[in-house]
Scaffold this active site. Structure first.
Site, PDB file in Angstrom:
ATOM      1  CG  ASP A 191      -1.875  -1.183   1.252  1.00  0.00           C
ATOM      2  OD1 ASP A 191      -1.939  -1.947   0.259  1.00  0.00           O
ATOM      3  OD2 ASP A 191      -2.529  -1.369   2.276  1.00  0.00           O
ATOM      4  CE  LYS A 216      -3.800  -4.378   1.331  1.00  0.00           C
ATOM      5  NZ  LYS A 216      -4.353  -3.548   2.383  1.00  0.00           N
ATOM      6  CB  CYS A 272      -2.120  -2.334   5.401  1.00  0.00           C
ATOM      7  SG  CYS A 272      -3.724  -1.506   5.211  1.00  0.00           S
TER       8      CYS A 272
END
Length: 184
Positions: free
Chosen positions: A14, A76, A107
């Site tokens: 991310d 996601k 995350c």
């Protein structure tokens, strides 16, 4: 246990355009991740990028994608890549996962804990993760280590992937990433 490039994958969690400005030392973190991704790609370590809700948070920083041409990019909604079931089968078939990205305490943490629960050997690149606050970053790293993840640095990843000096690959990598390279 050492990182084995034949058994490991680099998972970049991310590092997205709209999230990046909010984390500590965003510019430095981006440079360190770019170095890690390029070095991993050059030594033959597969690279996978994840993106959290890319429609709202943007996509992976383009300079990172450029460092590993052809790498898989998965999206996601769950904070954990494992819970999201978005990871490519070839990553899941390898017993080792090297992880970098953001945010350390959300995350990255949830992905690492679930990879460990699935029996993976997980290496978290401590100089290539970040959060919005230092305490969240520090406690996230501590919690992952306490759960069984191994904390490493970018150079540890590179040297363990290389395994030996005196080869042409080592000379190339040394020139490109070590000798005269700008430390980040």
């Amino acid at each position: 246990m050492l990182i084995d490039k034949e058994r490991a994958t680099l998972l970049v969690v991310d590092i997205q355009e709209k999230l990046l400005p909010a984390v500590l030392d965003a510019e430095g973190m981006l440079a360190r991740c770019r170095w890690l991704i390029a070095a991993a790609h050059d030594v033959g370590l597969p690279v996978v990028f994840s993106e959290q809700y890319p429609q709202g948070l943007g996509h992976t920083a383009p300079s990172l994608l450029a460092a590993a041409p052809g790498a898989a990019v998965v999206s996601k909604l769950h904070f954990s890549c494992v819970a999201s079931q978005c990871l490519p089968p070839d990553l899941l078939q390898r017993p080792q996962v090297v992880v970098c990205g953001m945010e350390t305490h959300v995350c990255v943490l949830q992905t690492v804990l679930e990879l460990l629960a699935h029996g993976k050997q997980v290496f978290v690149v401590a100089d290539a993760v970040s959060s919005r606050s230092q305490i969240d970053r520090d406690v996230g790293l501590q919690r992952m280590r306490d759960a069984g993840a191994v904390l490493v640095t970018r150079e540890m990843v590179l040297f363990e992937a290389l395994q030996v000096s005196g080869t042409e690959l080592f000379r190339q990598m040394s020139k490109r990433y070590l000798v005269g390279a700008q430390p980040s």
